[in-house]
Design a protein around this motif. Structure first.
Motif, PDB file in Angstrom:
ATOM      1  N   SER A 163       0.813  -1.220   0.000  1.00 12.45           N
ATOM      2  CA  SER A 163       0.000   0.000   0.000  1.00 12.45           C
ATOM      3  C   SER A 163       0.849   1.274   0.000  1.00 12.45           C
ATOM      4  O   SER A 163       0.442   2.282  -0.576  1.00 12.45           O
ATOM      5  N   TYR A 186       1.481   2.097  -3.563  1.00  4.52           N
ATOM      6  CA  TYR A 186       0.315   2.677  -4.238  1.00  4.52           C
ATOM      7  C   TYR A 186       0.068   4.114  -3.796  1.00  4.52           C
ATOM      8  O   TYR A 186      -0.328   4.964  -4.578  1.00  4.52           O
ATOM      9  N   PRO A 195      -5.122  -0.825  -7.286  1.00  6.05           N
ATOM     10  CA  PRO A 195      -6.355  -1.543  -6.939  1.00  6.05           C
ATOM     11  C   PRO A 195      -7.002  -0.884  -5.728  1.00  6.05           C
ATOM     12  O   PRO A 195      -6.428   0.026  -5.134  1.00  6.05           O
ATOM     13  N   GLN A 196      -8.197  -1.350  -5.383  1.00  6.25           N
ATOM     14  CA  GLN A 196      -8.830  -0.851  -4.169  1.00  6.25           C
ATOM     15  C   GLN A 196      -8.108  -1.499  -2.996  1.00  6.25           C
ATOM     16  O   GLN A 196      -8.136  -2.714  -2.846  1.00  6.25           O
ATOM     17  N   ASP A 201      -7.538  -2.084   1.066  1.00  7.62           N
ATOM     18  CA  ASP A 201      -8.235  -1.889   2.343  1.00  7.62           C
ATOM     19  C   ASP A 201      -7.443  -0.910   3.191  1.00  7.62           C
ATOM     20  O   ASP A 201      -6.220  -0.979   3.257  1.00  7.62           O
ATOM     21  N   HIS A 202      -8.162  -0.023   3.871  1.00  2.00           N
ATOM     22  CA  HIS A 202      -7.487   0.945   4.720  1.00  2.00           C
ATOM     23  C   HIS A 202      -7.426   0.362   6.122  1.00  2.00           C
ATOM     24  O   HIS A 202      -8.442   0.273   6.808  1.00  2.00           O
ATOM     25  N   SER A 206     -12.701  14.518  -6.626  1.00  2.00           N
ATOM     26  CA  SER A 206     -12.806  13.284  -7.420  1.00  2.00           C
ATOM     27  C   SER A 206     -13.909  13.409  -8.461  1.00  2.00           C
ATOM     28  O   SER A 206     -13.777  12.916  -9.586  1.00  2.00           O
ATOM     29  N   LEU A 256      -8.452   3.860 -10.442  1.00  2.00           N
ATOM     30  CA  LEU A 256      -8.692   2.485 -10.024  1.00  2.00           C
ATOM     31  C   LEU A 256      -8.393   1.567 -11.193  1.00  2.00           C
ATOM     32  O   LEU A 256      -8.796   1.825 -12.326  1.00  2.00           O
ATOM     33  N   LYS A 285      -9.214  -1.202 -13.379  1.00  6.71           N
ATOM     34  CA  LYS A 285     -10.327  -2.074 -13.761  1.00  6.71           C
ATOM     35  C   LYS A 285     -10.553  -1.857 -15.246  1.00  6.71           C
ATOM     36  O   LYS A 285      -9.907  -0.990 -15.847  1.00  6.71           O
ATOM     37  N   GLU A 289     -15.829   7.289  -8.016  1.00  5.59           N
ATOM     38  CA  GLU A 289     -15.175   6.237  -7.224  1.00  5.59           C
ATOM     39  C   GLU A 289     -13.894   5.739  -7.912  1.00  5.59           C
ATOM     40  O   GLU A 289     -13.077   5.084  -7.299  1.00  5.59           O
ATOM     41  N   ASP A 290     -13.767   6.010  -9.215  1.00  2.81           N
ATOM     42  CA  ASP A 290     -12.607   5.504  -9.955  1.00  2.81           C
ATOM     43  C   ASP A 290     -11.364   6.363  -9.768  1.00  2.81           C
ATOM     44  O   ASP A 290     -10.282   5.983 -10.176  1.00  2.81           O
ATOM     45  N   LEU A 293      -8.660   7.649  -7.494  1.00  2.79           N
ATOM     46  CA  LEU A 293      -8.186   7.263  -6.159  1.00  2.79           C
ATOM     47  C   LEU A 293      -7.352   8.344  -5.503  1.00  2.79           C
ATOM     48  O   LEU A 293      -7.319   8.455  -4.292  1.00  2.79           O
TER      49      LEU A 293
END
Length: 1320
Positions: free
Chosen positions: A140, A143, A321-322, A324-325, A868, A972, A974, A989-990, A992
């Motif tokens: 992370s 990223y 990628p998404q 987790d926090h 965003s 993101l 995808k 949402e895409d 980041l």
């Protein structure tokens, strides 16, 4: 190779260098004995840590004790210890002592690791270290772009390390088990460009959970009575088994206490499990922790060190990628304490950046060890400063820093944070009104940075520049500078003692500054000149008027505002009454630009001077010859002066057609990175490989050089013969030299600056200077642009994306504002079809740069909560086929409207308008087209993204990558449906993250660079062994200065691997190339063009080592990345597909192999022309696969094509032609035999006696041989005689090249013998 820097500078300045080998010697002798000092022999010590067996450790006498500490904190069995001392015979070793200074420490000494009592600082460091160990496999940080972490995916394709002695794990030759089918989207002709495979899933990243929570307790800090019991701090931990515990960190170690979330009871629990290390404590209370922590450390130490070492500068990933926090106490603490650099480790809290930057410059540099120490210190401080400046700039824009002038409006605010001064790129107080307002204020910081870079590279003792970093973030440009001591207490008027604060209305000068700047005058080609001040007095300067000199309170002489270090670019600076040369006018120059700060690049100045020097030598030689002739015929010499006065630029080599310029020795070979070459020894200008053939010596480009008998540039004696003196005078006049007795070209940077006036007595000079500027501008258009296009035609330059294209332009001194001109030039080139890849990349770069300009102003009006939404809306308008993209406003927008507007816009990034929401796709594309017209003077006839994609053959994924990288957007990962007409591709949402885009100075390792260059030179001459030694030495020195990770180390490793391979050491080649790939991924990015090439090299070495499936995986990865970054239609793709096809042929996947090889043939034919030897080779490879399939007719057809090319290009007698004709005979025999057999079967039915046919699977050796040929690697049977022949051949070719007589452009490596196959 520049001889000398400092220590042995003036020995052989410009003496004749007849043979290539002399090139290295000057620098070498004096380096030899210095190098020995460094490589003191290492020795082994034993280390005994509590609870472990003693183990051996190899150390070197230069190391500090601290470095052993670092090793122990990284080792699997001792990594959980941080607070310990090392003891030799009971004596504690000083952490900062060098090992060689410790008495009694020798081979075999036993060092004991002794646990020490904790302090608050040590306890914090311990917790932080344990957290780092727990997170060591978690990507992370990479990223999120923090702590210099970055991504690397190589290990996924190589199944971990390549170190298993290079053999496949399977026994025997079971090729059948390899699954060779590539994913559908990699096959030639596939239109699908998925994004998800860019970041393949790494199974190691599935986190092994050791703890649920590790955080600081709410009971911190300990109250006074507990402090006196030795409590340092309290931790709160939840284990995987859901056990909640509270832990005390005390001076003696860590133990469980009896506190709970709501009651404080610091007494030790029973049992308390007191342990010196937190890991030991947790292993006792949580079995899952013990098991997983051990497994995690095993995995951690198995990873290649290059996957985890920090990079010197932060690299950001544009996809993620998404993630987790997860809860993380250290991250939270870092965000909310004012952790401004590393003040935990540095006494005195914040760092005095200016003092650090200047002190490192003052370190001694007399010999190699001193220089290494100095360069290492400079590099380290620079990378720390760049990181701090970037954090500060983001904090400023995010509104977390208080302005020093809070009363003024946002654009005018200035900030100080962590001893760094920040200002915004706006035209404050109409400072730049004359020069183009905000556009000029936006361009000035980068120009200034280029100035800082140039003066820093010249490195004059006693002259200081400011640490400078330019950060673009969220649409704002922030300049970060170190602070001159005392400047904040004084008004600027009093402190400036040299230069001008009002663009030349008032000017002052200072003798000390003149003396210091005089030393930079030659390397930077800046002419000393006089200007008038407000009282009409003449003032002497040796820089532009804007360059200000300030003596700080520390007594150092600083120069700042170096935005006009280099002369103005007349093509973009229309001046009334001034007429440009016809070459420029034909291209439509001069053109109006956004601002008046457009200046020429340093690379252009170097190339132009080089070009003029060749001209000077030619003219002088010509006239001397004429004089000789005239002496014989006893005539007088007035005729000569006429020849000298012909306008220089109307020489044939300045014509428009690239064909003509290709045989002129125009100085296109100019050393690429000219700044790094000019060292302390200022006159050591980069010598290029192109000697004018008239003169065998290689004099320094711009030292004052007379045509005297001794050619050393120092001898100022007038020429003995008055006639020769006249010759030199004429030649000097003709090329615009500032001296009449020698060649010396310099520029006056103040010409055409508004507000600068020159004294009357310098009118002549000023006229000369104006002419020189016009000539330089014309040279850019008439020589440099055609030479770039020529280099792309003969594939010595192969840009693959926007960044590499920009680099190719910059190396030749072409600014990106000429992109439109370059594209038009390509469009008019007859061989346009062979430049299609270049044109496509150029168009895509032009469009994304225009979009970036628009995006910048678009973002400035967006408030943080809508960021965003705004970014996704912009990307929809830019890339989505959905015609009416509607922005989603954040729901609370309406509420915030009613709030008082008095405090509005108090922070730079705090606009709150919603104008951004009204942007539509058609409006954006209209703006892009008008931006292209006004900035690049290029016409895009496109109203939507789909038209652009259709017309220019672009890919939306490529455009998305380019715009994201340029603006710092992270999206993101995808699959995006760009082409849907019913819904937009992106949602909020895409998006980041948005990262800063940072520009800074890259300090160089000069000695290492010289070793590297001389190593390259040796290799070019065929001395592989010596070359290899020099490059190994360079690698050591690079590591010494830069640490383990750096772009230049990457180039070094790649070359080493190639040499290892050529010399037959395959495993070593594999290991070095693996490092090169990892480093390229980490330092440049996982899909950077350089990384793609490194993958290809690694695949070749894997194949040679028998790892076929790995080789294929790597090649498929390279093909995927290349598809994403540019597209299938690119000359590099032909090489890649030939590689893939060959490997598939080797594993008998014939049909697949043909798909790739036939595609390679198509691409080669397109980009190299149907008569190229590359195409002949392609035909041959295809024929071989058809032969393996027993389809002899097709095989014959292809081999005939190849044969024809060889025959026409090389002649009948050439061995390639003979080989091909032999192969044709063989194929014909096979075909006849097959036909006979078939006839036999038809005639006699089943009882036919069938001759066995030879269907051969190719041997690995033959496949490898072909692989080597297409990758440009030739193995030389190294007998002495062969070497001699090779050297003779190389020299012959070099002479041919210099004479401009080479019909077929010889590619850049003399290591090929028969085939002209390019190397790299």
């Amino acid at each position: 190779m520049v001889n000398g820097d400092g220590a042995h500078g003036h020995t052989d300045e410009a003496e004749s260098k007849q043979d290539g080998s002399a090139e290295v010697d000057g620098g070498e002798e004096s380096n030899e004995q210095e190098v020995i000092v460094i490589q003191d022999t290492g020795f082994t010590v034993k280390i005994q840590a509590p609870g472990t067996e003693p183990f051996d450790l190899q150390v070197s006498p230069q190391e500090m004790v601290q470095e052993i500490h670092q090793v122990l904190m990284d080792r699997e069995d001792t990594c959980h210890r941080t607070c310990f001392s090392l003891q030799l015979d009971g004596n504690v070793l000083d952490n900062f002592a060098e090992l060689k200074s410790i008495e009694g420490l020798q081979e075999g000494s036993l060092l004991k690791v002794v646990e020490e009592p904790y302090t608050v600082r040590e306890a914090r460091i311990h917790v932080r270290h344990i957290r780092d160990l727990l997170k060591s496999l978690d990507p992370s940080d990479a990223y999120n772009g923090v702590d210099c972490n970055s991504l690397s995916f190589l290990s996924i394709f190589t199944d971990g390390d390549l170190g298993d002695s290079g053999k496949r794990k399977k026994k025997g030759n079971e090729l059948e088990q390899i699954d060779c089918t590539p994913p559908e989207h990699i096959l030639p002709g596939s239109k699908d460009r998925p994004l998800v495979p860019l970041q393949p899933q790494n199974k190691d990243w599935k986190p092994m959970q050791c703890l649920k929570v590790l955080t600081m307790s709410g009971w911190n800090p300990p109250p006074g009575n507990r402090k006196m019991h030795g409590d340092l701090m309290y931790l709160y931990i939840v284990t995987v088994e859901e056990r909640h515990v509270s832990i005390t960190a005390s001076t003696r170690g860590f133990y469980l206490n009896q506190s709970t979330t709501y009651t404080f009871n610091p007494k030790p629990a029973n049992p308390s499990f007191l342990s010196h290390s937190l890991v030991e404590l947790l292993s006792q209370i949580s079995p899952a922790f013990k098991k997983n922590f051990t497994a995690l450390q095993k995995k951690r130490v198995q990873r290649h060190p290059f996957e985890r070492i920090a990079t010197p500068f932060q690299v950001y990933s544009w996809t993620a990628p998404q993630v987790d926090h997860a809860m993380d106490c250290v991250r939270a603490e870092d965000a909310y304490t004012s952790r401004l650099g590393y003040e935990e480790h540095i006494p005195g809290q914040t760092r005095d950046w200016n003092e650090e930057l200047q002190t490192t410059r003052e370190l001694p540099r007399k010999n190699l060890p001193e220089r290494l120490l100095r360069e290492r210190a400079i590099f380290k401080v620079h990378s720390d400063f760049a990181a701090a400046a970037t954090r500060g700039a983001m904090a400023v824009i995010d509104g977390n820093v208080m302005a020093i002038n809070p009363g003024e409006e946002t654009r005018m605010q200035m900030f100080i944070w962590n001893n760094i001064f920040f200002s915004l790129g706006f035209d404050v107080r109409d400072h730049y009104r004359e020069l183009g307002g905000d556009a000029a204020a936006h361009a000035a910081p980068t120009n200034d940075l280029n100035g800082v870079r140039a003066y820093g590279a010249v490195d004059v003792e006693g002259l200081y520049t400011l640490g400078t970093v330019v950060v673009d973030y969220r649409g704002y440009r922030v300049t970060a500078q170190s602070i001159i001591p005392g400047i904040l207490e004084r008004e600027q008027e009093q402190s400036v003692i040299y230069g001008s604060i009002d663009f030349g209305k008032t000017v002052v000068s200072h003798s000390k500054y003149l003396e210091l700047l005089e030393k930079t005058s030659r390397p930077l080609k800046v002419q000393r000149h006089n200007v008038l001040n407000e009282k009409n007095d003449s003032v002497e300067l040796c820089s532009s008027v804007e360059c200000k000199g300030i003596i700080g309170n520390d007594g150092r002489h600083y120069i700042l505002d170096l935005l006009r270090t280099f002369p103005p670019d007349m093509n973009f600076l229309p001046v009334d009454g001034e007429v440009l040369p016809p070459e420029s006018q034909r291209q439509g120059f001069p053109r109006q630009h956004r601002h008046r700060l457009a200046c020429l690049r340093q690379e252009l100045i170097e190339a132009f001077v080089e070009h003029r020097y060749l001209l000077f030598m030619k003219m002088a030689a010509l006239q001397l010859m004429q004089q000789k002739a005239n002496k014989d015929t006893k005539t007088e010499t007035p005729a000569i002066t006429e020849t000298a006065e012909t306008p220089t630029e109307s020489k044939p080599d300045a014509t428009q057609t690239p064909t003509a310029s290709s045989d002129s020795p125009s100085a296109t070979d100019i050393s690429t990175d000219s700044t790094s070459t000019t060292d302390n020894d200022t006159s050591a200008a980069p010598q290029t490989a192109m000697d004018g053939e008239e003169n065998s010596s290689k004099p320094t480009t711009n030292g004052p050089l007379e045509l005297t008998a001794t050619q050393n540039g120092e001898c100022k004696s007038p020429l003995e013969d008055p006639k020769s003196r006249e010759v030199v005078l004429n030649a000097c006049k003709a090329v615009g030299s500032i001296s009449n007795t020698s060649f010396d070209i310099r520029f006056n940077p103040d010409i055409f600056s508004p507000g600068v006036r020159f004294p009357d007595d310098s009118t002549d000079d000023v006229q000369k200077q104006k002419q020189l500027l016009k000539d330089a501008a014309a040279f850019l258009v008439s020589c440099q642009i055609p030479s770039l296009v020529k280099d792309c035609l003969d594939h010595s330059a192969v840009p693959m994306d926007g960044a590499t294209l920009t680099e190719a332009l910059h190396q030749r001194g072409i600014n990106v504002r000429y992109l439109g001109t370059v594209l038009e030039f390509v469009d008019k080139t007859p061989a346009k079809a062979q430049l299609e890849h270049f044109y496509r990349i150029g168009i895509s770069e032009l469009i994304t740069r225009c979009a970036k300009h628009i995006f910048k102003t678009y973002l400035q009006g967006v408030e943080l909560s809508a960021l965003s939404a705004a970014v996704s809306h912009f990307l929809n308008c830019f890339l989505s086929s959905f015609p009416d993209a509607v922005a989603h406003l954040p729901p609370d927008e309406l509420v915030s409207r009613r709030k008082s507007r008095k405090r509005r816009n108090r922070v730079p990034g705090g606009g709150d308008n919603t104008a951004w929401a009204s942007l539509t796709p058609s409006e954006l594309w209209k703006n892009i087209a008008s931006e292209a017209q006004s900035y690049y003077h290029f016409t895009l006839q496109c109203e939507s993204v789909d038209q652009v994609v259709e017309k220019y053959g672009l890919q939306k994924t490529t455009l998305l990558r380019e715009i994201s990288v340029k603006t710092g957007i992270q999206i993101l990962i995808k699959e995006y449906n760009f082409d849907s007409r019913h819904k937009p591709a992106f949602t909020e949402e895409d998006i980041l993250n948005i990262f800063p885009v940072v520009k800074h100075v890259n300090p160089k390792a000069s000695d290492a660079f010289h070793f590297f260059q001389s190593g390259q030179a040796k290799v070019q001459q065929g001395f592989l062994k010596e070359g290899c030694e020099l490059i190994n030495e360079a690698l050591n020195l690079f590591n010494n200065v830069y640490g383990a990770m750096h772009v230049e180390i990457c180039a070094c490793l790649r070359l080493l691997a190639r040499l290892n391979y050529i010399m037959g050491d395959h495993p070593e080649a594999l290991s070095n190339q693996q490092k090169a790939v990892l480093m390229s991924e980490r330092v440049l990015g996982i899909e950077h063009p350089n990384t793609i090439q490194e993958y290809m090299h690694l695949a070749l070495y894997c194949f040679a080592n028998g790892q076929l499936s790995t080789a294929l995986k790597l090649l498929y990865r390279a093909r995927y990345l290349l598809l994403l970054v540019c597209s299938e239609d690119h000359p590099e793709m032909a090489l890649l597909d030939s590689n893939i096809g060959l490997v598939l042929h080797g594993v008998m996947e014939y049909d697949l192999s043909l798909r790739f090889l036939e595609y390679a043939l198509t691409v080669n034919t397109k980009y190299h022309g149907p008569r190229s030897l590359k195409v002949a080779l392609s035909h041959h490879l295809v024929a071989r696969v058809y032969e393996s399939k027993a389809e002899f007719r097709s095989a014959l057809q292809h081999e005939k094509e190849g044969y024809t090319i060889y025959k026409n290009q090389m002649g009948e007698a050439h061995e390639k032609t003979k080989e091909s004709s032999e192969y044709l005979k063989y194929l014909t025999q096979q075909a006849v035999a097959l036909q006979r057999t078939m006839n036999e079967i038809y005639k006699n039915g089943s009882n036919a006696s069938i001759m066995p046919l030879k269907f051969t699977a190719p041997s690995m050796a033959s496949v490898l041989e072909q692989l080597n040929i297409i990758n440009g690697i030739i193995f030389i049977p190294l007998s002495q005689k062969d070497l001699e022949n090779l050297k003779a051949e190389v020299q012959r070719r070099q002479q041919l090249q210099e004479l401009g007589k080479s019909e077929e452009p010889i590619e850049d490596s003399p290591l090929e013998l028969e085939d002209k196959i390019p190397i790299d």
